[in-house]
Design a protein around this motif. Structure first.
Motif, PDB file in Angstrom:
ATOM      1  N   ALA A   1       0.830  -1.207   0.000  1.00  0.00           N
ATOM      2  CA  ALA A   1       0.000   0.000   0.000  1.00  0.00           C
ATOM      3  C   ALA A   1       0.865   1.257   0.000  1.00  0.00           C
ATOM      4  N   GLY A   2       1.964   1.239   0.769  1.00  0.00           N
ATOM      5  CA  GLY A   2       2.876   2.383   0.786  1.00  0.00           C
ATOM      6  C   GLY A   2       3.524   2.619  -0.561  1.00  0.00           C
ATOM      7  N   CYS A   3       3.828   1.543  -1.259  1.00  0.00           N
ATOM      8  CA  CYS A   3       4.427   1.656  -2.598  1.00  0.00           C
ATOM      9  C   CYS A   3       3.461   2.340  -3.559  1.00  0.00           C
ATOM     10  N   VAL A   4       2.168   1.979  -3.455  1.00  0.00           N
ATOM     11  CA  VAL A   4       1.153   2.600  -4.308  1.00  0.00           C
ATOM     12  C   VAL A   4       1.054   4.093  -4.029  1.00  0.00           C
ATOM     13  N   LEU A   5       0.977   4.449  -2.751  1.00  0.00           N
ATOM     14  CA  LEU A   5       0.851   5.864  -2.389  1.00  0.00           C
ATOM     15  C   LEU A   5       2.088   6.650  -2.804  1.00  0.00           C
ATOM     16  N   LEU A   6       3.244   6.024  -2.723  1.00  0.00           N
ATOM     17  CA  LEU A   6       4.475   6.690  -3.152  1.00  0.00           C
ATOM     18  C   LEU A   6       4.442   6.955  -4.653  1.00  0.00           C
ATOM     19  N   GLY A   7       3.990   5.962  -5.427  1.00  0.00           N
ATOM     20  CA  GLY A   7       3.887   6.148  -6.865  1.00  0.00           C
ATOM     21  C   GLY A   7       2.866   7.206  -7.233  1.00  0.00           C
ATOM     22  N   TRP A   8       1.698   7.167  -6.559  1.00  0.00           N
ATOM     23  CA  TRP A   8       0.667   8.167  -6.845  1.00  0.00           C
ATOM     24  C   TRP A   8       1.142   9.564  -6.458  1.00  0.00           C
ATOM     25  N   GLY A   9       1.800   9.677  -5.306  1.00  0.00           N
ATOM     26  CA  GLY A   9       2.303  10.982  -4.880  1.00  0.00           C
ATOM     27  C   GLY A   9       3.352  11.536  -5.834  1.00  0.00           C
ATOM     28  N   ALA A  10       4.219  10.662  -6.325  1.00  0.00           N
ATOM     29  CA  ALA A  10       5.251  11.108  -7.268  1.00  0.00           C
ATOM     30  C   ALA A  10       4.636  11.629  -8.556  1.00  0.00           C
ATOM     31  N   SER A  11       3.495  11.050  -8.950  1.00  0.00           N
ATOM     32  CA  SER A  11       2.845  11.483 -10.200  1.00  0.00           C
ATOM     33  C   SER A  11       2.319  12.907 -10.105  1.00  0.00           C
ATOM     34  N   LEU A  12       2.134  13.405  -8.884  1.00  0.00           N
ATOM     35  CA  LEU A  12       1.609  14.753  -8.701  1.00  0.00           C
ATOM     36  C   LEU A  12       2.675  15.825  -8.874  1.00  0.00           C
ATOM     37  N   VAL A  13       3.938  15.449  -8.735  1.00  0.00           N
ATOM     38  CA  VAL A  13       4.999  16.459  -8.750  1.00  0.00           C
ATOM     39  C   VAL A  13       5.984  16.309  -9.895  1.00  0.00           C
ATOM     40  N   TRP A  14       6.085  15.103 -10.504  1.00  0.00           N
ATOM     41  CA  TRP A  14       7.099  14.934 -11.540  1.00  0.00           C
ATOM     42  C   TRP A  14       6.719  13.794 -12.469  1.00  0.00           C
ATOM     43  N   GLU A  15       7.120  13.932 -13.726  1.00  0.00           N
ATOM     44  CA  GLU A  15       6.915  12.878 -14.717  1.00  0.00           C
ATOM     45  C   GLU A  15       8.160  11.992 -14.752  1.00  0.00           C
ATOM     46  N   LEU A  16       8.128  10.902 -14.015  1.00  0.00           N
ATOM     47  CA  LEU A  16       9.299  10.032 -13.948  1.00  0.00           C
ATOM     48  C   LEU A  16       9.428   9.200 -15.216  1.00  0.00           C
ATOM     49  N   PRO A  17      10.660   9.021 -15.720  1.00  0.00           N
ATOM     50  CA  PRO A  17      10.855   8.171 -16.900  1.00  0.00           C
ATOM     51  C   PRO A  17      10.840   6.696 -16.530  1.00  0.00           C
ATOM     52  N   PHE A  18      10.975   5.848 -17.537  1.00  0.00           N
ATOM     53  CA  PHE A  18      11.104   4.395 -17.389  1.00  0.00           C
ATOM     54  C   PHE A  18       9.892   3.765 -16.687  1.00  0.00           C
ATOM     55  N   CYS A  19       8.745   4.461 -16.732  1.00  0.00           N
ATOM     56  CA  CYS A  19       7.489   3.934 -16.155  1.00  0.00           C
ATOM     57  C   CYS A  19       7.644   3.559 -14.681  1.00  0.00           C
ATOM     58  N   LEU A  20       8.442   4.331 -13.955  1.00  0.00           N
ATOM     59  CA  LEU A  20       8.649   4.043 -12.534  1.00  0.00           C
ATOM     60  C   LEU A  20       7.368   4.258 -11.730  1.00  0.00           C
ATOM     61  N   ILE A  21       6.619   5.312 -12.061  1.00  0.00           N
ATOM     62  CA  ILE A  21       5.358   5.554 -11.356  1.00  0.00           C
ATOM     63  C   ILE A  21       4.376   4.421 -11.627  1.00  0.00           C
ATOM     64  N   GLN A  22       4.248   4.057 -12.900  1.00  0.00           N
ATOM     65  CA  GLN A  22       3.316   2.986 -13.262  1.00  0.00           C
ATOM     66  C   GLN A  22       3.717   1.671 -12.604  1.00  0.00           C
ATOM     67  N   GLY A  23       5.038   1.404 -12.546  1.00  0.00           N
ATOM     68  CA  GLY A  23       5.504   0.181 -11.916  1.00  0.00           C
ATOM     69  C   GLY A  23       5.162   0.122 -10.440  1.00  0.00           C
ATOM     70  N   ALA A  24       5.248   1.274  -9.746  1.00  0.00           N
ATOM     71  CA  ALA A  24       4.907   1.313  -8.326  1.00  0.00           C
ATOM     72  C   ALA A  24       3.412   1.123  -8.106  1.00  0.00           C
ATOM     73  N   VAL A  25       2.609   1.676  -9.012  1.00  0.00           N
ATOM     74  CA  VAL A  25       1.152   1.631  -8.849  1.00  0.00           C
ATOM     75  C   VAL A  25       0.597   0.236  -9.100  1.00  0.00           C
ATOM     76  N   VAL A  26       1.240  -0.552  -9.959  1.00  0.00           N
ATOM     77  CA  VAL A  26       0.694  -1.878 -10.282  1.00  0.00           C
ATOM     78  C   VAL A  26       1.146  -2.953  -9.301  1.00  0.00           C
ATOM     79  N   VAL A  27       1.969  -2.605  -8.321  1.00  0.00           N
ATOM     80  CA  VAL A  27       2.440  -3.603  -7.351  1.00  0.00           C
ATOM     81  C   VAL A  27       1.280  -4.302  -6.640  1.00  0.00           C
ATOM     82  N   PRO A  28       0.213  -3.578  -6.202  1.00  0.00           N
ATOM     83  CA  PRO A  28      -0.882  -4.316  -5.539  1.00  0.00           C
ATOM     84  C   PRO A  28      -1.580  -5.313  -6.442  1.00  0.00           C
TER      85      PRO A  28
END
Length: 370
Positions: A176-203
């Motif tokens: 759950a923390g990994c998801v929130l970290l990915g979602w929070g990162a999406s609010l402030v920066w466009e990370l490359p290499f699909c890092l945000i998407q990778g964090a969000v799909v962990v659950p």
């Protein structure tokens, strides 16, 4: 005989029908959104309503992938992901960039413009961008549907790290923390290499892993089933209320992080539905399963054709007849994907036929024994 054995919840092909239906739906959705047709409410019939449950379907794909997950050392997990997922990504990127340059130059006969557009495409693949973004003052296009492979690779590695570091009772909280970290990162920066998407799909991957202990086709308690139905309905309510749809690749969720978990619940319901439908043995079931068994090839070929081919020229030509143009492009896309997939399937036989190897029979020397 394969056809005489009943499918079980542990068989490797139990998700083939889901993947087959998903592939056909994805190609259609990517085609339909190019032909905007407005409904009475002002929402697009082709770019809104078909996408209400888009991420629920993608969540189902990730859950199915998590079902095959196996914990290993972090080093081995990274090595396996690079070998199994990065290789098709690299091949797809190469063919896409080359064909994009050739097709656009032959179409427009303008080299500077072709080079500029090809740089955007190539840069998008090198940076692993899930959507068009600007880096270093230069605009780069997305890597298309290949964001799924990168997100799957990142998600698998993150889940393996969590399983290796945290005790079992803390794993759900870490996920759950990994998801929130990915979602929070999406609010402030466009990370490359699909890092945000990778964090969000962990659950989603974790749900698939957890369901190994409980058969996916076993009856659900009434309250759990009602909860899955309520989550599925809430996705549509949220989309209509906000007039936006969830999109993992764009890092957009109509109800914030709640939508991420709602998509997972709906995805689990989709999996159970398709597993029940796959018990049949009709021609439609076998057709969808055959498509599903080629899902990786279809994903890669679809990426090449949707990026390399300037479909917007066809959209402009059929602007007065969008329905006809949409179905015609869909037929052309499916036909080209099927042709390339068939060539990939028989490529070894074709190579042997047209380029026969010069086999030499090694000389055998016999030594007399005394």
């Amino acid at each position: 005989m394969e056809g005489t054995k009943p499918r079980t919840a542990s068989s490797i092909g139990m998700f083939d029908m889901l993947k087959g239906a998903g592939m056909l739906t994805i190609v259609f959705a990517h085609t339909a959104e190019l032909y905007p047709m407005q409904a009475v409410s002002g929402l697009s019939l082709t770019a809104f309503f078909p996408f209400i449950y888009r991420e629920a379907l993608m969540a189902a794909f990730f859950i199915a992938s998590g079902y095959g997950f196996r914990k290993r050392s972090i080093h081995k997990c990274i090595h396996q992901q690079l070998k199994s997922l990065l290789k098709p990504y690299a091949y797809t990127a190469l063919f896409t960039c080359v064909l994009h340059f050739i097709i656009h130059y032959k179409t427009f006969q303008y080299l500077p413009g072709t080079i500029g557009e090809s740089i955007k495409v190539t840069g998008g693949f090198l940076l692993g961008l899930p959507h068009t973004a600007e880096y270093f003052g230069q605009e780069f296009f997305s890597c298309g549907p290949m964001w799924y492979l990168l997100a799957l690779m990142v998600g698998w590695v993150l889940l393996d790290v969590i399983l290796n570091i945290f005790p079992e009772r803390y794993v759900p909280w870490a996920v759950a923390g990994c998801v929130l970290l990915g979602w929070g990162a999406s609010l402030v920066w466009e990370l490359p290499f699909c890092l945000i998407q990778g964090a969000v799909v962990v659950p989603y991957l974790y749900i698939g892993l957890a369901k190994k202990k409980h058969l996916l086709d076993e009856p659900l308690p009434p309250k759990v089933f009602a909860g899955l139905l309520a989550a599925t309905a809430l996705i549509a309510v949220g989309a209509l209320a906000t007039r936006t749809t969830d999109c993992i690749s764009l890092a957009e969720w109509s109800l914030g992080p709640l939508s991420i978990f709602l998509d997972g619940a709906a995805g689990l319901l989709f999996i159970r539905l398709f597993m029940r439908l796959s018990r049949g043995h009709g021609p439609i079931v076998h057709f969808l399963e055959a498509v599903g068994r080629r899902s990786l090839n279809i994903f890669c070929v679809h990426t090449v054709e949707i990026i390399a081919i300037p479909w917007y020229l066809m959209v402009a030509k059929f602007s007065a007849q969008p329905v006809l143009g949409m179905w015609l492009q869909y037929a052309i896309s499916l036909g080209s994907i099927w042709l390339v997939c068939e060539l990939l399937r028989v490529r070894r036989a074709l190579i042997i036929r047209f380029f026969p190897a010069q086999r030499r029979t090694p000389a055998v020397h016999y030594t007399s024994r005394h």
